[in-house]
Design a protein around this motif. Structure first.
Motif, mmCIF file in Angstrom:
data_model
loop_
_atom_site.group_PDB
_atom_site.id
_atom_site.type_symbol
_atom_site.label_atom_id
_atom_site.label_comp_id
_atom_site.label_asym_id
_atom_site.label_seq_id
_atom_site.Cartn_x
_atom_site.Cartn_y
_atom_site.Cartn_z
ATOM 1 N N ALA A 125 54.413 49.393 32.506
ATOM 2 C CA ALA A 125 55.309 48.571 31.676
ATOM 3 C C ALA A 125 54.983 47.088 31.862
ATOM 4 O O ALA A 125 54.945 46.320 30.892
ATOM 5 C CB ALA A 125 56.771 48.842 32.041
ATOM 6 N N MET B 295 63.666 32.685 43.332
ATOM 7 C CA MET B 295 62.562 33.110 42.461
ATOM 8 C C MET B 295 62.103 31.942 41.588
ATOM 9 O O MET B 295 60.917 31.721 41.399
ATOM 10 C CB MET B 295 62.995 34.300 41.595
ATOM 11 N N ALA C 238 57.066 37.593 37.186
ATOM 12 C CA ALA C 238 57.078 36.229 36.640
ATOM 13 C C ALA C 238 56.930 35.207 37.764
ATOM 14 O O ALA C 238 56.242 34.207 37.616
ATOM 15 C CB ALA C 238 58.384 35.985 35.883
ATOM 16 N N THR C 239 57.581 35.469 38.888
ATOM 17 C CA THR C 239 57.517 34.531 40.011
ATOM 18 C C THR C 239 56.138 34.549 40.655
ATOM 19 O O THR C 239 55.592 33.503 41.001
ATOM 20 C CB THR C 239 58.574 34.916 41.073
ATOM 21 N N LEU C 240 55.587 35.754 40.824
ATOM 22 C CA LEU C 240 54.327 35.880 41.558
ATOM 23 C C LEU C 240 53.115 35.616 40.672
ATOM 24 O O LEU C 240 52.054 35.267 41.163
ATOM 25 C CB LEU C 240 54.230 37.290 42.152
ATOM 26 N N SER D 33 58.464 29.778 41.599
ATOM 27 C CA SER D 33 57.669 30.089 40.408
ATOM 28 C C SER D 33 56.457 29.172 40.340
ATOM 29 O O SER D 33 56.536 28.011 40.744
ATOM 30 C CB SER D 33 58.500 29.895 39.140
ATOM 31 N N PRO D 34 55.339 29.700 39.832
ATOM 32 C CA PRO D 34 54.134 28.869 39.790
ATOM 33 C C PRO D 34 54.280 27.685 38.826
ATOM 34 O O PRO D 34 54.944 27.792 37.806
ATOM 35 C CB PRO D 34 53.050 29.844 39.307
ATOM 36 N N THR E 43 63.744 47.498 36.354
ATOM 37 C CA THR E 43 62.701 46.941 35.474
ATOM 38 C C THR E 43 62.837 45.420 35.392
ATOM 39 O O THR E 43 61.840 44.693 35.425
ATOM 40 C CB THR E 43 62.824 47.555 34.058
ATOM 41 N N VAL E 44 64.095 44.948 35.305
ATOM 42 C CA VAL E 44 64.331 43.504 35.207
ATOM 43 C C VAL E 44 63.876 42.829 36.508
ATOM 44 O O VAL E 44 63.256 41.762 36.485
ATOM 45 C CB VAL E 44 65.835 43.215 34.939
ATOM 46 N N LEU E 45 64.141 43.479 37.652
ATOM 47 C CA LEU E 45 63.728 42.926 38.947
ATOM 48 C C LEU E 45 62.201 42.836 39.017
ATOM 49 O O LEU E 45 61.651 41.803 39.435
ATOM 50 C CB LEU E 45 64.266 43.807 40.087
ATOM 51 N N PHE F 15 58.228 52.750 26.505
ATOM 52 C CA PHE F 15 57.486 51.841 25.620
ATOM 53 C C PHE F 15 56.437 52.611 24.819
ATOM 54 O O PHE F 15 56.108 52.246 23.699
ATOM 55 C CB PHE F 15 56.853 50.682 26.407
ATOM 56 N N ILE G 37 60.135 42.655 36.524
ATOM 57 C CA ILE G 37 59.691 41.616 35.578
ATOM 58 C C ILE G 37 59.898 40.234 36.204
ATOM 59 O O ILE G 37 59.015 39.372 36.158
ATOM 60 C CB ILE G 37 60.453 41.743 34.238
ATOM 61 N N ALA G 38 61.064 40.040 36.823
ATOM 62 C CA ALA G 38 61.366 38.737 37.442
ATOM 63 C C ALA G 38 60.391 38.448 38.578
ATOM 64 O O ALA G 38 59.898 37.316 38.722
ATOM 65 C CB ALA G 38 62.801 38.734 37.959
ATOM 66 N N MET G 39 60.090 39.470 39.375
ATOM 67 C CA MET G 39 59.145 39.293 40.488
ATOM 68 C C MET G 39 57.751 38.993 39.945
ATOM 69 O O MET G 39 57.051 38.120 40.461
ATOM 70 C CB MET G 39 59.089 40.577 41.344
ATOM 71 N N ILE H 46 58.618 33.804 29.988
ATOM 72 C CA ILE H 46 57.664 33.942 31.104
ATOM 73 C C ILE H 46 56.285 33.473 30.634
ATOM 74 O O ILE H 46 55.588 32.738 31.328
ATOM 75 C CB ILE H 46 57.583 35.416 31.592
ATOM 76 N N LEU I 12 53.602 44.571 28.981
ATOM 77 C CA LEU I 12 54.259 43.307 28.611
ATOM 78 C C LEU I 12 53.362 42.085 28.864
ATOM 79 O O LEU I 12 53.747 40.956 28.582
ATOM 80 C CB LEU I 12 55.564 43.148 29.405
ATOM 81 N N GLY I 13 52.181 42.345 29.421
ATOM 82 C CA GLY I 13 51.266 41.233 29.697
ATOM 83 C C GLY I 13 51.596 40.520 30.994
ATOM 84 O O GLY I 13 51.173 39.389 31.211
ATOM 85 N N LEU I 14 52.352 41.182 31.881
ATOM 86 C CA LEU I 14 52.742 40.547 33.135
ATOM 87 C C LEU I 14 52.061 41.211 34.329
ATOM 88 O O LEU I 14 52.328 40.877 35.472
ATOM 89 C CB LEU I 14 54.269 40.641 33.342
#
Lengths: 314, 277
Positions: free
Chosen positions: B214, A26, B133-135, A30-31, B125-127, A145, B129-131, A266, B218-220
């Motif tokens: 979500a 990952m 972030a990567t994409l 990452s970009p 949720t963490v997965l 949330f 978020i991580a995805m 992030i 979070l802006g993602l």
């Protein structure tokens, strides 16, 4: 029991290796160029190339992964692009906050959810049962949330009873714990209700009643004890829910935990921190589940006995 | 049990019927947003910022003077699309992997299920978020992140269901008659493992919608100005002290949609297998 421990460890180790590969992949994809992110837009191409060489970013994927694994074995998770501090130090400062929030939330959820489920089952189809089921449905469907925002609006803005954000004392945990635990409260209540309703149909419960035991004793000492076994398995699943909830709620309540660190990282494209955060949260989840599995085997010896004859089951 | 029987059983529960009606209403309103919405979702009326609900603006206006009701209708289209498409992607990929693992067994099973377990080792949720972030942010990437995070549950369920039917007499008979593996999977395995997967999918859409919201919060996720329920809540946060309606309506929209989907999923599960009730 020893066999159960060994078997669980044998399953966990390759999983952890796979986890490191996933997390590294990952980060790799990452970009943005890490060297460019560290040096900023004003750096020259030569400077960027030199830093790429220094960081080993020109090496093939596998070589970089092996270096990453070497680092992990030494307890290194890389360097934060922003502060230049080791990622492990950044996480070490924040992990206790996240772990505390998650554990408080799961504890609170059990404390509220299980009795709610018991009352619901004992008074099946009554007003209290219907109310408890409605609360469970709301807990399961209300995004935590959004619940967090409503809690802040009510308890902080309207009533002024509780602080809306930050972490300067125990009272700062109240609203985040309420919000993070909402899904788990609902799940525990539902699970306890259905498990208890299933258990009270068994012959030994009828026998206990026939012996003239008080209903309270029948439910608490005989039925609930046996109904708790499937509930323990739900604790493991709920750990994922509270850890995920903690990540989102830390951002809302400005709690300086791993989740807030990850989201901030992030946005700043500080990927080693994101990677470190994901890895540590996953590790925490895997280890807590491993502990629960062992506890489960200890609570119910039949699990250990089944493991003796079972290979590769899921 | 045929589709008609399942629908008849579901129709016996008033709660399921009401949920279905409300869900169809939500779908209708969001699909016809272009016609129903009183204003375009990005229309800014700077003379009418932060207005409370009124006849003119049934859910009030936001900090840029945009009509919240119109944005919720348009945002619903995005949220439902993300929920359904990502869930479908995760369900199809997960089911295929699970069926292949369960049917063929051996090293394929070992490799696929170990990979699935790695994905399951990260809280969902963490997965996601991580995805994300990567994409990177955006509609397609949000759908991909949510799809990947929903894949493991389907893979495990499909594998377990496949294992329970692959040694049934009708599968053995098909094999004896010379049917190919693909033919057996298509004609005998998949139709017989569909019921639990459909229930999982119905319940999963709600979770996918919440997860996508979500990420938006979070802006993602989906970036402004495209309206999406999660990002609408995030934008409303800064104004909620004096304008609570800004956080009330997008959250209600998410909750109502997820409640109806959950009740429908419960109803479907009860109709398919009354023993689970």
């Amino acid at each position: 029991m020893l066999q159960l421990i060994m078997r669980r460890l044998l399953i966990t180790l390759p999983m952890l290796l796979g986890l490191t590969l996933l997390v590294f992949t990952m980060l790799y994809f990452s970009p943005g160029d890490p060297a460019r992110i560290i040096l900023g837009d004003t750096a020259s191409e030569e400077e960027v190339l030199a830093l790429r060489e220094e960081l080993g970013l020109n090496r093939p994927f596998w070589q970089q992964y092996i270096s990453y694994l070497h680092g992990l074995l030494r307890g290194e998770l890389g360097i934060s692009y922003q502060t230049g501090l080791p990622v492990i130090a950044e996480i070490r400062a924040r992990l206790p906050v996240t772990a505390k929030l998650a554990l408080l939330s799961i504890g609170f959820a059990m404390l509220v959810g299980i009795p709610l489920g018991v009352i619901s089952a004992v008074r099946q189809n009554s007003f209290i049962d219907n109310l408890a089921r409605l609360v469970s449905l709301l807990g399961l469907t209300m995004p935590n949330f959004w619940l967090a925002l409503l809690l802040v609006l009510f308890f902080s803005v309207q009533l002024g009873w509780l602080p809306p954000s930050g972490l300067y004392g125990p009272q700062y945990y109240i609203l985040p714990v309420l919000s993070v635990s909402s899904v788990s409260i609902a799940t525990f209540a539902r699970m306890t209700r259905s498990s208890l309703l299933e258990t009270v149909r068994h012959d030994y419960i009828r026998t206990a009643r026939a012996k003239g035991l008080a209903e309270r004793v029948v439910i608490l000492r005989h039925a609930l004890r046996n109904a708790l076994i499937p509930i323990v398995t739900v604790v493991g699943m709920q750990l994922a829910s509270v850890l995920g909830g903690a990540v989102v709620n830390e951002q809302i309540f400005a709690i300086p935990g791993v989740g807030k660190m990850m989201i901030d990282a992030i946005k700043a494209r500080n990927y080693p921190l994101v990677q470190g955060g994901v890895l540590v949260l996953a590790l925490l989840y895997v280890l807590l589940n491993l502990g629960l599995d062992l506890l489960y085997g200890w609570l119910d010896p039949r699990i250990c006995m089944q493991m003796d004859g079972q290979v590769g089951g899921h | 049990m045929g589709t008609r029987d399942v629908l008849l059983r579901m129709g016996k529960s008033p709660l399921v019927v009401v949920s279905l009606c409300v869900f169809l209403l939500i779908c209708g309103l969001t699909l016809l947003a272009d016609i129903i919405a009183p204003y375009p979702y990005d229309y800014q009326d700077h003379t009418n910022v932060l207005q409370p609900p009124s006849w003119q603006h049934p859910m009030g206006t936001d900090h840029l003077g945009r009509d919240i009701f119109s944005r919720i209708l348009h945002g619903g289209r995005v949220s439902l699309k993300v929920g359904f498409v990502s869930l479908a992607g995760g369900a199809i990929a997960g089911t295929l992997l699970g069926v292949v693992a369960g049917y063929f067994g051996g090293w394929l099973d070992l490799v696929i299920m170990r990979c699935v377990e790695v994905l399951m080792a990260i809280p969902r949720t963490v997965l996601a978020i991580a995805m994300a972030a990567t994409l990177g942010p955006g509609l397609t990437n949000t759908m991909l992140a949510v799809a990947i995070s929903s894949l493991p549950a389907f893979a495990r369920l499909a594998r377990a269901s496949t294992l329970s039917v692959k040694n049934e007499g009708y599968v053995e008979a098909a094999r004896a008659l010379g049917a190919t593996n693909m033919g057996i999977i298509n004609r005998h395995i998949l139709p017989n493992i569909m019921a639990p997967l459909i229930v999982q999918a119905t319940l999963g859409v709600g979770t996918a919608i919440t997860l996508a919201a979500a990420l938006g919060f979070l802006g993602l996720g989906i970036e402004p100005p495209t309206p999406e329920w999660g990002s609408m809540l995030a934008a409303a946060r800064g104004f909620m002290r004096d304008h609570a309606y800004m956080v009330l309506f997008p959250g209600l929209a998410i909750m109502l949609t997820v409640i109806t989907l959950n009740l429908l999923g419960d109803g479907l599960r009860d109709a398919l297998d009354p023993k689970l009730r």
